[in-house]
Write an enzyme that holds these catalytic residues in place. Structure first.
Site, short mmCIF file in Angstrom:
data_model
loop_
_atom_site.label_atom_id
_atom_site.label_comp_id
_atom_site.label_asym_id
_atom_site.label_seq_id
_atom_site.Cartn_x
_atom_site.Cartn_y
_atom_site.Cartn_z
CG ASP A 170 61.79 -53.60 1.44
OD1 ASP A 170 62.76 -52.84 1.54
OD2 ASP A 170 61.03 -53.60 0.45
CG ASN A 178 59.37 -41.41 -1.39
OD1 ASN A 178 58.75 -40.86 -0.48
ND2 ASN A 178 60.43 -42.16 -1.16
CG HIS A 183 60.96 -37.33 -1.36
ND1 HIS A 183 61.58 -38.56 -1.34
CD2 HIS A 183 61.16 -36.82 -2.59
CE1 HIS A 183 62.17 -38.78 -2.51
NE2 HIS A 183 61.92 -37.73 -3.30
CG ASP A 187 60.12 -37.97 5.12
OD1 ASP A 187 60.77 -38.91 4.62
OD2 ASP A 187 60.48 -36.78 5.08
CD GLU A 213 62.78 -48.85 0.56
OE1 GLU A 213 62.79 -49.44 -0.54
OE2 GLU A 213 63.50 -47.87 0.80
#
Length: 290
Positions: A170, A178, A183, A187, A213
């Site tokens: 994680d 973000n 965002h 990405d 994630e």
């Protein structure tokens, strides 16, 4: 593209090899049906096949049936080559599993067009498989394919007696990335993380995006101690890595949960549950740890 040729007539086989070579195809040729069937079962077998109907040991019709009846075999585009030309013959070949039918002697341009059609179908089929099995953003396996492959590897442990390990990874405080950078930056972090994970694994290991994630790594033939070291190596590598986005070097840390076991003592749900619990222990203990 490779093409498998199964043809017992020397002149016909030589003609096929010559014209296909001129068109840029790589040919693998066999002179009887049994050899062709063995060749089709190889891991790197061609998916485009030209096969004669009448051959020694195993005819083309039987090979078609075997290919279509084998669920483990990749999709194979089969062109049946024969001197038979009756409608009943064409129907029999297609019902047996052939994709196309060419009557000998065949015209080179007709063969070229039919091969081009077969190549397009195989390409489209490959694209559909990739979309179904891979995460669109990171280009690694998606959750469904991960679970399918993990189940297959765990089932294999009943025969090999070797352990299987799972890593659940994680990205720490991913929401902050973000919120602060947008965002698209998030990405970029996911894509770069996927690349780093893949680059650090063995060829038999399986990595994918589990969701959001979170990433999962399946480690065949790997016990808990070895899996812990793999996870720690990944953690250190990702912590040291800088992800450049819009002239900004983004730094991340990760928390990883590890679980190991073998069937039939444990099932896939047991293994995943333990990896998930280990991940939450890592998060609750302060993150950036295994």
């Amino acid at each position: 593209m490779k093409i498998l040729i199964a043809e017992d007539e020397d002149l016909m086989r030589l003609w096929l090899e010559t014209v296909l070579g001129m068109w840029g195809y790589e040919c693998i040729s066999y002179t009887d049906g049994e050899q062709a069937w063995q060749g089709l079962q190889q891991p790197d077998a061609p998916q485009l096949v030209i096969i004669d109907w009448e051959m020694p040991k195993l005819d083309g019709i039987e090979i078609c049936r075997r290919v279509r009846d084998d669920p483990a075999m990749r999709y194979t585009y089969i062109i049946m080559l024969t001197g038979k030309s009756e409608t009943t013959d064409i129907v029999e070949a297609l019902q047996a599993g052939a994709d196309d039918f060419i009557v000998k002697p065949c015209h080179p341009e007709e063969l070229k067009v039919r091969l081009r059609a077969g190549s397009r179908i195989l390409q489209l089929q490959q694209e559909l498989l990739l979309k179904a099995s891979h995460d669109q953003l990171t280009a690694i396996f998606n959750r469904g394919m991960l679970m399918e492959m993990a189940a297959r590897e765990l089932d294999r442990t009943t025969r090999t007696k070797a352990p299987l390990s799972l890593l659940l990874l994680d990205i720490d405080f991913f929401k902050h990335i973000n919120d602060r950078y947008g965002h698209q930056a998030g990405d970029a972090v996911l894509r770069e993380t996927a690349l780093c994970i893949k680059a650090d694994l063995r060829s038999i290991d399986i990595a994918g995006r589990y969701g959001g994630e979170e990433f999962m790594v399946v480690l065949p033939h790997c016990d808990a101690d070895a899996a812990f070291h793999v996870a720690e190596r990944l953690r250190v590598k990702l912590t040291a890595h800088s992800i450049v986005y819009a002239d900004t070097a983004l730094k991340i840390t990760v928390s990883i949960g590890v679980a190991s076991g073998a069937a039939p003592a444990v099932g896939l749900e047991d293994l995943f549950r333990e990896a998930d619990r280990a991940l939450y222990r890592a998060i609750n203990a302060g993150r950036n740890r295994v």
